[in-house]
Design an enzyme around this catalytic site. Structure first.
Site, PDB file in Angstrom:
ATOM      1  N   ASN A 227       0.775  -1.155  -0.281  1.00  0.00           N
ATOM      2  CA  ASN A 227       0.157   0.046   0.273  1.00  0.00           C
ATOM      3  C   ASN A 227       0.655   0.946  -0.738  1.00  0.00           C
ATOM      4  O   ASN A 227       2.260   1.033   0.029  1.00  0.00           O
ATOM      5  CB  ASN A 227      -0.973  -0.177   1.476  1.00  0.00           C
ATOM      6  CG  ASN A 227       0.251  -0.171   2.862  1.00  0.00           C
ATOM      7  OD1 ASN A 227       0.691   1.088   2.571  1.00  0.00           O
ATOM      8  ND2 ASN A 227      -0.279  -1.273   2.972  1.00  0.00           N
ATOM      9  N   ASP A 296      -4.747  -6.078   5.454  1.00  0.00           N
ATOM     10  CA  ASP A 296      -5.745  -6.960   6.290  1.00  0.00           C
ATOM     11  C   ASP A 296      -5.711  -8.536   5.264  1.00  0.00           C
ATOM     12  O   ASP A 296      -5.944  -9.368   6.607  1.00  0.00           O
ATOM     13  CB  ASP A 296      -7.496  -6.691   5.938  1.00  0.00           C
ATOM     14  CG  ASP A 296      -7.384  -5.100   6.499  1.00  0.00           C
ATOM     15  OD1 ASP A 296      -6.457  -5.171   8.090  1.00  0.00           O
ATOM     16  OD2 ASP A 296      -8.114  -4.101   6.078  1.00  0.00           O
ATOM     17  N   ILE A 326      -2.564  -7.298  14.647  1.00  0.00           N
ATOM     18  CA  ILE A 326      -1.258  -6.893  15.457  1.00  0.00           C
ATOM     19  C   ILE A 326      -1.366  -5.916  16.430  1.00  0.00           C
ATOM     20  O   ILE A 326      -1.756  -6.807  18.022  1.00  0.00           O
ATOM     21  CB  ILE A 326      -0.133  -6.442  15.096  1.00  0.00           C
ATOM     22  CG1 ILE A 326       0.128  -7.034  13.725  1.00  0.00           C
ATOM     23  CG2 ILE A 326       1.333  -6.500  15.384  1.00  0.00           C
ATOM     24  CD1 ILE A 326       0.359  -6.718  12.658  1.00  0.00           C
TER      25      ILE A 326
HETATM   26  O1  C5P Z   1      -8.583  -2.453  11.038  1.00  0.00           O
HETATM   27  P1  C5P Z   1      -7.416  -1.673  10.586  1.00  0.00           P
HETATM   28  O2  C5P Z   1      -6.829  -1.692   9.660  1.00  0.00           O
HETATM   29  O3  C5P Z   1      -8.374  -0.401  10.093  1.00  0.00           O
HETATM   30  O4  C5P Z   1      -7.102  -0.674  11.797  1.00  0.00           O
HETATM   31  C1  C5P Z   1      -5.915   0.226  11.846  1.00  0.00           C
HETATM   32  C2  C5P Z   1      -5.003   0.184  12.772  1.00  0.00           C
HETATM   33  O5  C5P Z   1      -4.447  -0.918  13.415  1.00  0.00           O
HETATM   34  C3  C5P Z   1      -4.057   0.497  12.635  1.00  0.00           C
HETATM   35  O6  C5P Z   1      -3.233   1.062  14.351  1.00  0.00           O
HETATM   36  C4  C5P Z   1      -2.275  -0.547  12.345  1.00  0.00           C
HETATM   37  O7  C5P Z   1      -1.200  -0.429  12.389  1.00  0.00           O
HETATM   38  C5  C5P Z   1      -3.197  -1.898  13.054  1.00  0.00           C
HETATM   39  N1  C5P Z   1      -3.278  -2.848  12.690  1.00  0.00           N
HETATM   40  C6  C5P Z   1      -2.681  -4.038  12.846  1.00  0.00           C
HETATM   41  N2  C5P Z   1      -2.270  -5.521  12.329  1.00  0.00           N
HETATM   42  C7  C5P Z   1      -3.590  -5.565  11.225  1.00  0.00           C
HETATM   43  C8  C5P Z   1      -4.431  -4.080  11.009  1.00  0.00           C
HETATM   44  C9  C5P Z   1      -3.925  -2.994  11.068  1.00  0.00           C
HETATM   45  O8  C5P Z   1      -2.133  -3.627  13.937  1.00  0.00           O
HETATM   46  N3  C5P Z   1      -3.628  -6.516  10.826  1.00  0.00           N
END
Ligand code: C5P
Length: 418
Positions: A227, A296, A326
């Site tokens: 990305n 994701d 994470i």
């Molecule tokens: O779920 P989403 O991507 O919208 O959430 C964003 C937050 O979650 C950010 O702080 C990102 O670093 C963290 N994140 C993560 N692991 C993932 C997806 C997002 O730590 N697989």
């Protein structure tokens, strides 16, 4: 990024960071005096006023004319300089200075500082400075054998015990042709050390873990899904946390950014690698800031060989699998650090950030508009916690990172002194 690119990138974002600061820059004898010219420019570009003082030995390596032109002030070289109305340059110098930076500091000059000797202007000024108000920072530069000598080790330990801040030295090629410890830090590194020195120590004694950048999920050996995250916000937060006195570990996806000084960096590519790096580290930290734009999903099975386009073959369909979250996994750990998540949205920022805070079970979510921050040097943030929302207006990412670090520090539980 190579050294000069890192220095260029670094020099762009320091503008104003030393505004209002007055620095006495002391030069002592050593070939590293050539770096003091660049250092003077860097300090001035960052907004500082610089008063140069040179020892007689320093004048063998670089001229006072050069240093005057760069600092825009007459250079002082003698305690007998009668231009000072009271004839006391050694006193006047540090009464108006925020810090004395000796760069380069020779082995001989460090020995003098250790003994409190004062037989020329610079050592006099160091000894006569108001110790509680005007810091002394020392950037050693010498041959590796001189640096390793027990006498120098003793002297360096002594000046540190007396309150001096010793910057470096670095290891590497030396002017004498030898290789080892004793190189003076580069001009931009010394500038950044000085900037960090003046930041409030709001995270002293804390450990901070930061994720930054995108992840890269391989499709085959030459292709992958990633990305537009540049990693700049996460790197700025790591730098700001280190400046605030924290011990910082930065787990970075594939980005071309220089590691902030004093920050320990772990490089990863995929979300699962990031997860595997972060989870064991997290319980040893007080704060976890998840700025990484983690994919994701990933291709369920990365092909071992490059997928070939061949006549008559159908366009491949790539089955996807979900990556671990994470941030949510760290937040669920027993004894989890204080967790800060990021929400990069395209619309309805506050609503999505509030929802994300609940879903991930974290105390603080920082919202930003993805398309207007990815790759840029500035950003605007929205802080969402249990109490409410707070906007941080658009500004340089480093300035926002410093403000965010202060906000985080205020929210941390008081550290158990045991
Ligand atoms: O779920 P989403 O991507 O919208 O959430 C964003 C937050 O979650 C950010 O702080 C990102 O670093 C963290 N994140 C993560 N692991 C993932 C997806 C997002 O730590 N697989």
């Amino acid at each position: 990024m190579n050294d000069s690119a890192a220095a260029t990138a670094a020099s762009c974002d320091a503008a104003g960071d030393l505004a209002g600061r007055h620095v006495v820059l002391g030069l002592t004898g050593g070939i590293a005096c050539y770096k003091a010219a660049e250092l003077t420019r860097e300090l001035a570009k960052a907004g500082a006023t610089v008063q140069v003082v040179m020892t007689e030995a320093a004048e063998q390596f670089i001229t006072a004319v050069t240093m005057q032109a760069l600092s825009n002030r007459p250079v002082l070289t003698s305690q007998w300089d009668a231009r000072e109305p009271n004839n006391m340059a050694h006193i006047n110098l540090t009464r108006v200075a925020d810090a004395v930076l000796v760069a380069p500091a020779s082995a001989d000059f460090i020995a003098k500082l250790a003994q409190g000797r004062a037989d020329e202007l610079l050592s006099l000024a160091c000894l006569a400075r108001p110790i509680e108000r005007c810091a002394l920072l020392v950037a050693p530069a010498m041959n590796r054998e001189m640096w390793a000598h027990p006498a120098t080790r003793r002297n360096v330990a002594q000046i540190a015990a007396d309150g001096a801040v010793v910057l470096g030295p670095a290891a590497g090629d030396q002017a004498c042709g030898e290789v080892g410890d004793g190189r003076m830090l580069e001009a931009h590194e010394l500038r950044d050390e000085l900037i960090a020195f003046f930041q409030p120590n709001v995270l002293a004694g804390r450990r901070v873990l930061v994720t930054a950048g995108p992840t890269y999920e391989p499709i085959d050996p030459v292709r992958g899904i990633t990305n537009l995250s540049s990693g700049k916000m996460g790197f700025a937060i790591a730098r700001a946390a280190a400046e605030a006195g924290a011990e910082v570990t930065l787990v970075a996806g594939p980005v071309a950014l220089a590691t902030p000084r004093g920050v320990r960096r772990v490089d990863v590519h995929t979300a699962r690698q990031m997860h595997d790096a972060v989870l064991p580290l997290a319980p040893r930290h007080d704060v976890f800031v998840a700025t990484a734009a983690v994919a994701d999903w990933r291709p369920a099975q990365a092909a071992e060989r490059k997928l070939k386009k061949a006549d008559g073959h159908a366009t491949p369909t790539i089955a996807m699998a979900e990556n671990p979250d994470i941030l949510a996994d760290v937040a669920r750990l027993p004894g989890a650090p204080y967790c800060v998540g990021f929400a990069a949205e395209s619309h309805d920022l506050a609503k999505h950030a509030r929802e994300k805070r609940e879903r991930k079970g974290v105390p603080l979510i920082v919202g930003n508009i993805g398309p207007s921050t990815f790759g840029r040097d500035d950003n605007a943030l929205l802080l969402v916690d249990a109490v409410g929302e707070r906007e941080m207006p658009r500004g340089p990412k480093l300035a926002l990172a410093r403000a965010l670090v202060r906000e985080i520090a205020q929210r941390l539980p008081v550290k158990d002194p045991r």
